[in-house]
Design an enzyme around this catalytic site. Structure first.
Site, PDB file in Angstrom:
ATOM      1  N   THR A  85    -119.926   9.915 -52.872  1.00 22.30           N
ATOM      2  CA  THR A  85    -119.991   8.491 -53.242  1.00 22.30           C
ATOM      3  C   THR A  85    -118.818   8.241 -54.196  1.00 22.30           C
ATOM      4  O   THR A  85    -119.011   8.099 -55.402  1.00 22.30           O
ATOM      5  CB  THR A  85    -121.321   8.143 -53.935  1.00 22.30           C
ATOM      6  N   THR A 121    -125.242  11.041 -56.134  1.00 27.38           N
ATOM      7  CA  THR A 121    -125.411  10.114 -57.262  1.00 27.38           C
ATOM      8  C   THR A 121    -125.183   8.699 -56.748  1.00 27.38           C
ATOM      9  O   THR A 121    -124.086   8.360 -56.313  1.00 27.38           O
ATOM     10  CB  THR A 121    -124.396  10.440 -58.373  1.00 27.38           C
ATOM     11  N   ARG A 154    -124.138  21.549 -62.577  1.00 23.73           N
ATOM     12  CA  ARG A 154    -122.753  21.513 -63.062  1.00 23.73           C
ATOM     13  C   ARG A 154    -121.915  22.433 -62.193  1.00 23.73           C
ATOM     14  O   ARG A 154    -122.389  23.502 -61.787  1.00 23.73           O
ATOM     15  CB  ARG A 154    -122.681  22.044 -64.509  1.00 23.73           C
ATOM     16  N   LYS A 224    -130.105   9.525 -63.438  1.00 20.57           N
ATOM     17  CA  LYS A 224    -128.873  10.292 -63.225  1.00 20.57           C
ATOM     18  C   LYS A 224    -127.684   9.643 -63.939  1.00 20.57           C
ATOM     19  O   LYS A 224    -126.941  10.297 -64.664  1.00 20.57           O
ATOM     20  CB  LYS A 224    -128.605  10.412 -61.718  1.00 20.57           C
ATOM     21  N   ASN A 228    -125.666  11.300 -67.321  1.00 21.63           N
ATOM     22  CA  ASN A 228    -124.227  11.588 -67.370  1.00 21.63           C
ATOM     23  C   ASN A 228    -123.531  10.735 -68.426  1.00 21.63           C
ATOM     24  O   ASN A 228    -122.636  11.210 -69.131  1.00 21.63           O
ATOM     25  CB  ASN A 228    -123.588  11.374 -65.992  1.00 21.63           C
ATOM     26  N   GLY A 273    -112.576  19.015 -77.459  1.00 23.22           N
ATOM     27  CA  GLY A 273    -111.537  19.499 -76.551  1.00 23.22           C
ATOM     28  C   GLY A 273    -110.539  18.413 -76.220  1.00 23.22           C
ATOM     29  O   GLY A 273    -110.287  17.509 -77.019  1.00 23.22           O
ATOM     30  N   GLY A 277    -113.459  15.783 -67.805  1.00 19.69           N
ATOM     31  CA  GLY A 277    -112.852  15.419 -66.525  1.00 19.69           C
ATOM     32  C   GLY A 277    -113.857  15.702 -65.428  1.00 19.69           C
ATOM     33  O   GLY A 277    -115.071  15.693 -65.661  1.00 19.69           O
ATOM     34  N   CYS A 280    -117.437  13.792 -61.767  1.00 23.33           N
ATOM     35  CA  CYS A 280    -118.685  13.077 -62.072  1.00 23.33           C
ATOM     36  C   CYS A 280    -118.576  12.111 -63.236  1.00 23.33           C
ATOM     37  O   CYS A 280    -118.749  10.912 -63.060  1.00 23.33           O
ATOM     38  CB  CYS A 280    -119.796  14.083 -62.325  1.00 23.33           C
ATOM     39  N   LYS A 340    -112.518  22.358 -66.056  1.00 21.48           N
ATOM     40  CA  LYS A 340    -113.259  23.208 -66.999  1.00 21.48           C
ATOM     41  C   LYS A 340    -113.242  24.621 -66.426  1.00 21.48           C
ATOM     42  O   LYS A 340    -112.874  24.818 -65.254  1.00 21.48           O
ATOM     43  CB  LYS A 340    -114.688  22.719 -67.184  1.00 21.48           C
TER      44      LYS A 340
HETATM   45  C1  UGA Z   1    -121.766  17.040 -64.979  1.00 13.70           C
HETATM   46  C2  UGA Z   1    -123.162  17.149 -65.619  1.00 13.70           C
HETATM   47  O1  UGA Z   1    -123.134  18.084 -66.701  1.00 13.70           O
HETATM   48  C3  UGA Z   1    -124.199  17.590 -64.600  1.00 13.70           C
HETATM   49  O2  UGA Z   1    -125.478  17.608 -65.187  1.00 13.70           O
HETATM   50  C4  UGA Z   1    -124.165  16.606 -63.419  1.00 13.70           C
HETATM   51  O3  UGA Z   1    -125.087  16.999 -62.401  1.00 13.70           O
HETATM   52  C5  UGA Z   1    -122.771  16.563 -62.834  1.00 13.70           C
HETATM   53  O4  UGA Z   1    -121.839  16.155 -63.861  1.00 13.70           O
HETATM   54  C6  UGA Z   1    -122.779  15.578 -61.687  1.00 13.70           C
HETATM   55  O5  UGA Z   1    -122.930  14.380 -61.940  1.00 13.70           O
HETATM   56  O6  UGA Z   1    -122.764  15.993 -60.521  1.00 13.70           O
HETATM   57  P1  UGA Z   1    -119.837  18.791 -64.333  1.00 13.70           P
HETATM   58  O7  UGA Z   1    -118.980  17.583 -64.196  1.00 13.70           O
HETATM   59  O8  UGA Z   1    -119.847  19.814 -63.269  1.00 13.70           O
HETATM   60  O9  UGA Z   1    -121.383  18.343 -64.556  1.00 13.70           O
HETATM   61  O10 UGA Z   1    -119.364  19.560 -65.633  1.00 13.70           O
HETATM   62  P2  UGA Z   1    -119.816  19.678 -67.157  1.00 13.70           P
HETATM   63  O11 UGA Z   1    -120.108  21.088 -67.449  1.00 13.70           O
HETATM   64  O12 UGA Z   1    -120.830  18.685 -67.504  1.00 13.70           O
HETATM   65  O13 UGA Z   1    -118.436  19.311 -67.875  1.00 13.70           O
HETATM   66  C7  UGA Z   1    -117.874  18.004 -67.771  1.00 13.70           C
HETATM   67  C8  UGA Z   1    -116.632  17.914 -68.618  1.00 13.70           C
HETATM   68  O14 UGA Z   1    -116.963  17.931 -70.009  1.00 13.70           O
HETATM   69  C9  UGA Z   1    -115.641  19.060 -68.425  1.00 13.70           C
HETATM   70  O15 UGA Z   1    -114.327  18.548 -68.390  1.00 13.70           O
HETATM   71  C10 UGA Z   1    -115.842  19.948 -69.648  1.00 13.70           C
HETATM   72  O16 UGA Z   1    -114.699  20.675 -69.999  1.00 13.70           O
HETATM   73  C11 UGA Z   1    -116.201  18.916 -70.702  1.00 13.70           C
HETATM   74  N1  UGA Z   1    -117.025  19.472 -71.798  1.00 13.70           N
HETATM   75  C12 UGA Z   1    -118.278  19.896 -71.564  1.00 13.70           C
HETATM   76  C13 UGA Z   1    -116.493  19.512 -73.088  1.00 13.70           C
HETATM   77  O17 UGA Z   1    -115.340  19.105 -73.326  1.00 13.70           O
HETATM   78  N2  UGA Z   1    -117.277  20.006 -74.097  1.00 13.70           N
HETATM   79  C14 UGA Z   1    -118.547  20.441 -73.880  1.00 13.70           C
HETATM   80  O18 UGA Z   1    -119.226  20.865 -74.864  1.00 13.70           O
HETATM   81  C15 UGA Z   1    -119.059  20.388 -72.588  1.00 13.70           C
END
Ligand code: UGA
Length: 478
Positions: A85, A121, A154, A224, A228, A273, A277, A280, A340
């Site tokens: 989506t 989503t 994630r 959802k 996010n 950080g 990115g 999502c 990440k």
């Molecule tokens: C995110 C959500 O965490 C999931 O619960 C959700 O299902 C998913 O989106 C989705 O909508 O499908 P994701 O994008 O895979 O998951 O990654 P995250 O681990 O959440 O990280 C997102 C971003 O935040 C990354 O760029 C990461 O580097 C950054 N981040 C995360 C930080 O800068 N600091 C943190 O403490 C955690």
């Protein structure tokens, strides 16, 4: 149970492999024939821990891949829609693939009534649209029910997130649908799966079975987006506080440790950080804002969350300029391109944005990422070169930039790194090292929300270039 999953992307593939792991019979379908052919040969289109093991364990037994949506739907009791989506021009979610899948499903509804489940989503009212489209395409009202079952996985930890979730949300408007959905997840909610000898290991935090939360379909759809948005807000808040910490000489790690120790706030998702990115958060924030506006509500908070996030890349770029003065002709080693650690995904990666900006400013960038280089090569200008290891990227560089939180970047041999770099300068966008250690190893080290340290004190008259907010210059040396 017999499950059909429409869409072999991140969500669809992980859900398919994990439902097979829970004992269900799954057919995962996609209209990309090449992808299906590759999957049928055991080749996965994504890098995801444990996914190869699960696919190998169940393919040809409880898990099949096919491009024949009709027969998958005909055979399934529950049909999950997990197609993309993407973001459309105006920020709203583009639901055209989703609608296409619903139309195709409509023509395959035969036999017992099916439960059609939104897994992608999607915005509120999608379940209503599904019902309407199915009816318009001639499906009998008695041949289907609609449920929402948002996915919280994630990238990088998707399999463990699916098998050891904090909560499972089921939005359903009838008791029969709830019952079927409950049954699907019973191995997780009863705690039987983690006790099985063949169970994949879960995170240490997974101590009790997940909560099953039953809601209306509309609430599930909103959960959802709200989840996010809240997580993105937490990150932009932490990054804003990090910038204040730098300006006043405080330490964001100490601040986050104490703030996160309040159980109302919690210690997770508090790492400062270079901004979030991925496929999502950026997209979902825009979609949630657009949805709210379309229904007469303004979520201005989310605009600010996104603005702070974009600005965080500029904060990092200013640190690079501060450390190096001019960038033209400088050689920079960039560690990390994925958005990440633990994934090869570069969608909306702040690392890629930063590498692009540095290149535009005339720097020569040599990048290394353990998994994302193939994808990055296609997205970055040809002048960016790629190294086969972190130390190769660092060879002769004027500075090393840490852009992605891969575990291997937190375990570099610092003595070797210092000998490899032209100048021992590290600018760490992920706070992977302690400033004390870096100083002791002879590095000039800048990070996020902490004072820069350096064995060479700059002349006191040297202003911090492009400091975002006026404030005392952090001590060059503790
Ligand atoms: C995110 C959500 O965490 C999931 O619960 C959700 O299902 C998913 O989106 C989705 O909508 O499908 P994701 O994008 O895979 O998951 O990654 P995250 O681990 O959440 O990280 C997102 C971003 O935040 C990354 O760029 C990461 O580097 C950054 N981040 C995360 C930080 O800068 N600091 C943190 O403490 C955690």
């Amino acid at each position: 149970m017999r499950i059909a999953i429409v869409g072999c992307g991140y969500v669809g593939l992980v859900a398919a492999a994990c439902f097979a792991e829970l004992g269900h019979d799954v057919i995962c379908v996609d209209n990309d024939r090449e992808k299906i052919a590759a999957l049928n040969n055991g080749i996965l289109p994504i890098h995801e821990v444990f996914l190869p093991e699960l696919v190998q364990r169940h393919r040809g037994r409880r898990l099949a891949f096919s491009d024949d949506l009709s027969s998958a739907v005909r055979d399934g009791q529950v049909v999950f829609i997990a197609v993309g989506t993407p973001q459309s021009e105006n920020g709203e979610a583009d639901l055209s693939y989703f609608e296409g899948a619903v139309r195709e499903i409509a023509h395959s509804l035969q036999g017992d009534p099916k439960i059609i489940v939104e897994k992608s989503t999607v915005p509120v009212y999608t379940s209503e649209w599904i019902r309407l489209i199915l009816a318009r395409e001639g499906a009998e009202a008695s041949s289907f029910e609609v449920a929402s079952n948002p996915e919280f996985l994630r990238e990088g930890t998707a399999v463990a997130d699916f098998l050891y979730p904090d909560r499972i949300v089921i939005g359903a408007d009838s008791e029969r649908t709830c019952e079927v959905m409950r049954h699907l997840y019973e191995p997780l909610t009863s705690g039987t799966y983690p006790r099985a000898a063949s169970a994949l290991p879960g995170p240490a935090s997974a101590v009790s079975p997940p909560r099953l939360i039953i809601t209306s379909t509309k609430s599930a759809e909103l959960i959802k987006h709200a989840s996010n948005a809240f997580l993105a807000m937490k990150l932009s808040f932490v990054n804003s506080v990090a910038n204040v910490c730098e300006s006043v000489g405080a330490d964001i790690e100490q601040v986050c440790e104490a703030v996160g120790a309040d159980s109302r706030i919690g210690p997770r998702f508090m790492k400062p950080g270079i901004g979030y990115g991925g496929s999502c958060f950026p997209k979902d924030l825009l979609a949630f804002g657009a949805l709210a506006r379309a229904h007469g509500c303004e979520l201005r908070l989310l605009d600010e969350v996104a603005r702070i996030n974009d600005e965080q890349r500029q904060v990092f770029l200013k640190k690079v300029r501060n450390a190096l003065w001019t960038l033209k002709g400088k050689r920079l080693a960039a560690l990390g391109l994925a958005f990440k650690g633990g994934t090869d995904d570069i969608r909306e990666s702040p690392a890629v944005h930063i590498v692009n900006s540095l290149h535009r400013e005339g720097a020569t960038v040599v990048a290394y990422d353990p998994a994302a280089m193939d994808r990055a090569r296609q997205a970055l200008p040809p002048a960016i070169s790629f190294a086969q290891a972190a130390y190769d990227a660092a060879q002769g560089a004027d500075a090393l930039l840490i852009l992605t939180d891969w575990e291997e970047f937190a375990a570099l041999d610092l003595d070797r790194l210092r000998r490899t770099l032209r100048h021992p300068i590290v600018i760490d966008g992920r706070n992977l090292y302690s400033p004390h250690l870096m100083l002791a190893k002879g590095f000039t080290y800048a990070s996020i929300g902490r004072a820069q340290v350096s064995p060479i004190s700059p002349p006191s008259a040297l202003p911090a270039r492009g400091a975002l907010t006026p404030g005392p210059r952090p001590a060059a040396n503790p």
